[in-house]
Design a protein around this motif. Sequence first.
Motif, mmCIF file in Angstrom:
data_model
loop_
_atom_site.group_PDB
_atom_site.id
_atom_site.type_symbol
_atom_site.label_atom_id
_atom_site.label_comp_id
_atom_site.label_asym_id
_atom_site.label_seq_id
_atom_site.Cartn_x
_atom_site.Cartn_y
_atom_site.Cartn_z
ATOM 1 N N PRO A 188 36.557 -50.396 -28.317
ATOM 2 C CA PRO A 188 36.665 -51.628 -27.525
ATOM 3 C C PRO A 188 38.060 -51.766 -26.917
ATOM 4 C CG PRO A 188 35.632 -52.077 -29.646
ATOM 5 C CD PRO A 188 36.139 -50.675 -29.714
ATOM 6 N N VAL A 189 38.107 -52.235 -25.664
ATOM 7 C CA VAL A 189 39.375 -52.429 -24.964
ATOM 8 C C VAL A 189 39.396 -53.844 -24.378
ATOM 9 C CG1 VAL A 189 40.949 -51.599 -23.192
ATOM 10 C CG2 VAL A 189 39.407 -49.977 -24.330
ATOM 11 N N ILE A 190 40.405 -54.614 -24.763
ATOM 12 C CA ILE A 190 40.581 -55.972 -24.226
ATOM 13 C C ILE A 190 41.929 -56.027 -23.519
ATOM 14 C CG2 ILE A 190 40.680 -58.438 -24.741
ATOM 15 C CD1 ILE A 190 39.228 -57.849 -27.360
ATOM 16 N N CYS A 191 41.917 -56.493 -22.270
ATOM 17 C CA CYS A 191 43.137 -56.579 -21.467
ATOM 18 C C CYS A 191 43.421 -58.049 -21.156
ATOM 19 C CB CYS A 191 42.978 -55.799 -20.162
ATOM 20 S SG CYS A 191 42.390 -54.100 -20.390
ATOM 21 N N VAL A 192 44.654 -58.463 -21.353
ATOM 22 C CA VAL A 192 45.027 -59.861 -21.118
ATOM 23 C C VAL A 192 46.274 -59.915 -20.245
ATOM 24 C CG1 VAL A 192 45.542 -62.095 -22.158
ATOM 25 C CG2 VAL A 192 44.165 -60.427 -23.424
ATOM 26 N N ILE A 193 46.180 -60.622 -19.128
ATOM 27 C CA ILE A 193 47.345 -60.836 -18.269
ATOM 28 C C ILE A 193 48.067 -62.072 -18.792
ATOM 29 C CG2 ILE A 193 48.135 -61.348 -15.932
ATOM 30 C CD1 ILE A 193 45.318 -59.877 -15.193
ATOM 31 N N ILE A 194 49.277 -61.860 -19.330
ATOM 32 C CA ILE A 194 50.019 -62.948 -19.967
ATOM 33 C C ILE A 194 51.127 -63.500 -19.074
ATOM 34 C CG2 ILE A 194 49.517 -62.115 -22.299
ATOM 35 C CD1 ILE A 194 52.387 -60.914 -22.334
ATOM 36 N N GLY A 195 51.359 -62.871 -17.932
ATOM 37 C CA GLY A 195 52.406 -63.321 -17.006
ATOM 38 C C GLY A 195 52.091 -62.847 -15.602
ATOM 39 N N GLU A 196 52.864 -61.883 -15.132
ATOM 40 C CA GLU A 196 52.631 -61.318 -13.806
ATOM 41 C C GLU A 196 51.730 -60.085 -13.906
ATOM 42 O OE1 GLU A 196 56.177 -61.647 -10.995
ATOM 43 O OE2 GLU A 196 57.148 -61.210 -12.906
ATOM 44 N N GLY A 197 50.805 -59.982 -12.970
ATOM 45 C CA GLY A 197 49.936 -58.811 -12.922
ATOM 46 C C GLY A 197 49.990 -58.215 -11.535
ATOM 47 N N ALA A 198 51.004 -57.405 -11.272
ATOM 48 C CA ALA A 198 51.245 -56.930 -9.911
ATOM 49 C C ALA A 198 50.817 -55.486 -9.727
ATOM 50 C CB ALA A 198 52.721 -57.079 -9.549
ATOM 51 N N SER A 199 49.938 -55.273 -8.778
ATOM 52 C CA SER A 199 49.605 -53.961 -8.227
ATOM 53 C C SER A 199 49.163 -52.961 -9.295
ATOM 54 C CB SER A 199 50.824 -53.452 -7.438
ATOM 55 O OG SER A 199 50.496 -52.337 -6.660
ATOM 56 N N GLY A 200 49.361 -51.676 -8.975
ATOM 57 C CA GLY A 200 48.964 -50.618 -9.901
ATOM 58 C C GLY A 200 49.750 -50.640 -11.186
ATOM 59 N N GLY A 201 50.925 -51.250 -11.163
ATOM 60 C CA GLY A 201 51.722 -51.380 -12.373
ATOM 61 C C GLY A 201 50.987 -52.144 -13.452
ATOM 62 N N ALA A 202 50.209 -53.143 -13.041
ATOM 63 C CA ALA A 202 49.385 -53.896 -13.983
ATOM 64 C C ALA A 202 48.078 -53.159 -14.259
ATOM 65 C CB ALA A 202 49.096 -55.284 -13.417
ATOM 66 N N LEU A 203 47.469 -52.658 -13.198
ATOM 67 C CA LEU A 203 46.149 -52.027 -13.323
ATOM 68 C C LEU A 203 46.185 -50.796 -14.222
ATOM 69 C CD1 LEU A 203 43.292 -52.469 -12.224
ATOM 70 C CD2 LEU A 203 43.832 -50.890 -10.366
ATOM 71 N N GLY A 204 47.361 -50.166 -14.335
ATOM 72 C CA GLY A 204 47.487 -48.959 -15.145
ATOM 73 C C GLY A 204 47.163 -49.142 -16.616
ATOM 74 N N ILE A 205 47.146 -50.390 -17.110
ATOM 75 C CA ILE A 205 46.712 -50.643 -18.485
ATOM 76 C C ILE A 205 45.691 -51.793 -18.522
ATOM 77 C CG2 ILE A 205 48.793 -49.729 -19.594
ATOM 78 C CD1 ILE A 205 49.722 -52.652 -19.966
ATOM 79 N N ALA A 206 44.939 -51.963 -17.421
ATOM 80 C CA ALA A 206 44.063 -53.138 -17.308
ATOM 81 C C ALA A 206 42.589 -52.805 -17.102
ATOM 82 C CB ALA A 206 44.550 -54.035 -16.173
ATOM 83 N N ILE A 207 42.150 -51.610 -17.501
ATOM 84 C CA ILE A 207 40.729 -51.277 -17.425
ATOM 85 C C ILE A 207 40.131 -51.508 -18.803
ATOM 86 C CG2 ILE A 207 39.023 -49.494 -16.917
ATOM 87 C CD1 ILE A 207 40.660 -50.306 -14.492
ATOM 88 N N GLY A 208 39.323 -52.533 -18.949
ATOM 89 C CA GLY A 208 38.803 -52.859 -20.271
ATOM 90 C C GLY A 208 37.417 -53.452 -20.249
ATOM 91 N N ASP A 209 36.851 -53.587 -21.448
ATOM 92 C CA ASP A 209 35.540 -54.227 -21.582
ATOM 93 C C ASP A 209 35.625 -55.696 -21.212
ATOM 94 O OD1 ASP A 209 34.176 -51.877 -22.854
ATOM 95 O OD2 ASP A 209 35.714 -52.241 -24.375
ATOM 96 N N LYS A 210 36.743 -56.320 -21.558
ATOM 97 C CA LYS A 210 37.006 -57.699 -21.184
ATOM 98 C C LYS A 210 38.414 -57.783 -20.600
ATOM 99 C CE LYS A 210 33.161 -59.570 -22.667
ATOM 100 N NZ LYS A 210 32.185 -60.227 -21.743
#
Length: 315
Positions: A188-210
């Motif tokens: 299971p993978v859960i991704c949470v944006i806790i502040g800024e989520g900019a571009s590929g820099g955020a997406l690079g650890i943001a592929i998840g089930d939720k």
Amino acid sequence: MLLDFEQPIAALEEKLRQMQQLAQESEVDVNEAATALEARIKSLKKETYANLTRWQRVQLSRHPERPYTLDYVEGMTTKFVELHGDRTVADDKAMVGGLAELGGRPVMIIGQQKGHNTKQRQFRNFGMPNPEGYRKALRLMKLAEKFNVPIITLIDTPGAFPGLEAEERGQGEAIARNLKEMFMLKVPVICVIIGEGASGGALGIAIGDKVLMLENTWYSVISPESCSSILWRSWDYKEQAAEALKLTATDMQKAGLVDGIIKEPLGGAHTDKSQMIATLKKTLLKILKELDAVPAEERISQRIDKFSAMGVFNN
């Protein structure tokens, strides 16, 4: 630190403080006036934070007193063991991660880390990872998969580091590989944006089930300032850019790009860090329990289908 739209609230709070001080010094009964003023402050706060513009939410997401990744790790986990290095180049201080226990169960927790003061911000490269940061993150994800440990990622970055040396070491390839590999993770993978989520820099650890967002955060292909700079050749139009980008948690949920929004304390996560940390912990444990009931192959299939449907228009 006070933001522009918080000034009227701060003025009333200062008036209340002066009133209470006067009561202590002169023994004047101001209970009735103080109660009325407290009610007025509470009402103004609710009205203000319920009607924030997109740019104002961007400002809140960057508040220097907001809790960062390691604050959440310290507050909601135990037995955290930080793991370092990508086994190739270096240990990127902007990307942190390691094994911990969340509610008594083991998890791998990974996230970008900003600093609370100037020295820490420089040490953490302002939360902007280099390629070795994304390779470290992937190494930890693969380690979690090997030992059947769920993964939690906490996203808070103004973007991947854009320097020439980062590009020379394969910034784009590192992020792209993470995207590919995260789709196929069996845990299971859960991704949470806790502040800024900019571009590929955020997406690079943001592929998840939720994929979740805190209430006062943003998630976009580009920051409002950079968008303004490209379109208007000036940062002066960042407010208009923020409105056009539709980058808030509410916008992202309406567009089907995130799965949920986690409520913040009134005034933002920085106003009550312990409450924010407790809320996030409770949410993560609830979702982990739900994901435990789904077989690995089914989770992977649902993950792929969810992201494949983004940006597709059907008549």
